[in-house]
Design an enzyme around this catalytic site. Sequence first.
Site, short mmCIF file in Angstrom:
data_model
loop_
_atom_site.label_atom_id
_atom_site.label_comp_id
_atom_site.label_asym_id
_atom_site.label_seq_id
_atom_site.Cartn_x
_atom_site.Cartn_y
_atom_site.Cartn_z
N ILE A 133 68.51 -39.09 -0.97
CA ILE A 133 67.68 -38.33 -1.91
C ILE A 133 68.47 -37.27 -2.64
CG2 ILE A 133 65.51 -38.73 -0.68
CD1 ILE A 133 65.84 -35.93 0.55
N GLY A 134 69.75 -37.14 -2.33
CA GLY A 134 70.56 -36.14 -3.02
C GLY A 134 72.04 -36.41 -2.85
N GLY A 136 76.07 -34.57 -3.84
CA GLY A 136 76.78 -33.39 -4.31
C GLY A 136 78.19 -33.39 -3.80
N GLY A 139 78.63 -33.87 -0.05
CA GLY A 139 78.33 -35.15 0.59
C GLY A 139 77.00 -35.66 0.09
N VAL A 141 72.49 -36.22 0.99
CA VAL A 141 71.30 -35.87 1.77
C VAL A 141 70.48 -37.14 1.93
CG1 VAL A 141 69.21 -34.49 1.90
CG2 VAL A 141 71.27 -33.51 0.89
N LYS A 161 71.37 -33.25 5.73
CA LYS A 161 72.48 -32.97 4.81
C LYS A 161 73.79 -33.22 5.54
CE LYS A 161 74.30 -29.09 2.04
NZ LYS A 161 74.03 -27.69 1.63
N ASP A 257 73.96 -18.83 -5.49
CA ASP A 257 74.08 -20.13 -6.16
C ASP A 257 72.69 -20.66 -6.50
OD1 ASP A 257 75.23 -22.37 -7.30
OD2 ASP A 257 75.55 -23.41 -5.40
#
Length: 412
Positions: A133-134, A136, A139, A141, A161, A257
Site C-alpha cells: 500500500i506504500g 518510499g 522500503g 508498506v 513498514k 517532514d
Amino acid sequence: MLKQKDSSASATPASSSSRLAGSSTPASRANSVSSKDGWVRFVVAPDGKSHQHLLRSARRQEKLSSMLKDMMSKKQRSDDSSPPQTSSTNEAASLSLLSSWLRSNEKDSSLSSKNAVASTSLVEKYGKCHEIIGRGAFGIVRISHKVDPKNSKSEKLYAVKEFKRRPAESQKKYTKRLTSEFCISSSLRHPNVIHTLDLIQDDKGEYCEVMEFCAGGDLYTLILSAGKLEVLEADCYFKQLMRGVVYMHEMGVAHRDLKPENLLLTTSGALKITDFGNGECFRMAWERDVHLTNGVCGSAPYIAPEEYTEDEFDPRPVDIWATGVIYMAMRTGRHLWKSAQKEEDDFYRRYLEGRKDEAGYEPIEQLERARCRNVIYSILDPHPGRRITGKQVLNSEWGREIIVCDAGETGH
C-alpha cells in the site's frame, strides 16, 4: 497580514443516492462531491456544515497508481500533439502534485516486492503480509492479515513498514535510527497521530514497524485522484492535522517532514500523522527550554525558509509552515513553490513580493474567506518568530468555525 473583504462560495456538486451516516436524510437533499472517475467521496448535509467522507480502501492504491501513470502519459501524448503552451501554463504544470508524484514514483519503482518475507514472530503476532500500500526510499508498506483464531471469517489488519538500510549505513546507525523513530512514534497517543504498536526484526535482520491500518490511504493520493478538495473537506482535514501538530508540540516532539504523503486517512475521514523518521525531541518532560535544531530535511515544497538560512532554529514553526503549504495543496491541487528560497524559486519570490502588496499573492487571494486567507498568510510568514502557532490557528476565528466530521472527532 492582509485584510480583505470576506466573501462566501457556494458549491454545486452532483447529488447521490447514498445517505449520510446517522441520518435519515437522503443525500439527494444534500450536496455530494465526486472525484474524476465518478466515485462519491464527500457528502455535505442540508445544513451546509455537517459532512461525511467516503474514501475508498487503500488496498487499491497500487491500481490507482497505475491509473494515474496512464492518465499522465496520455496527457503528455496529447500535449505533444497540441500547440505550444504559454509560459504561465508551463509554470503551473511544473508545480503540479501529479508531476511531482510521478517523478518520485519513478525513483521508487526499483524497489522489489519480494522484500516482504516476515519472520515467524511477526507472522504469529500480526499475521501474513500481503498487498503493498506504500513505497518510499525506506522500503515498502504492506497490509498484514491476522485471522481471529475463534472466527476464521474475521481478521484484524495492520500496516507493516519494512525498513531498509541506507547505502553505506552501518548496522549500529541503522538500529539507532529505527529505534529512535519507534521510541518517538510509540510514545504518542492522539486521535490524529498514527498508533504505533511494535518494532520487530524479520528473518533477514531488517526491522518492521507495525502500526494501525488506515484503509483510506494517504492525503497525497486523495488529492491526486480528486484534483483538489472542496472547502469543507480541506478545512476538516486541516483542523485534524493542526490538532495533531499541537499535541506533538505539547509533548516536546517536532515532526519535521509533514507533507500529504505522511498523512493517512481512515475510510470515514479521520486523519493520522505518520512517519517520524525525521522527528526530533526538542524538549524533555522535565525541561522548559526548547532545544534548537539545524539542517535541512523533508520534501522541498514543504521546507520552511529558515532551514536554508539559519544555523539553528526552533523546529515547531517549521511544522507550522508545512501545514500551510499542505492546506494550499489541498485547495489548489498544486504546490505553492518548489523551494522557499527567493534566489532559487520565482514562485516563492513572487509570494514574498505579494505579501507586501495590497493585492496579495494570487493563489492565496483566491481562497474565498478573508479569515482563512489571513491565517494562511500568518502560517506562511517567512520570519519564524512572527509565525502563528498551532494553538493560535485553532483559536482563530477561522479555526473555531471549522466543522470536523464525526470520524475526525473520534479518530476512527
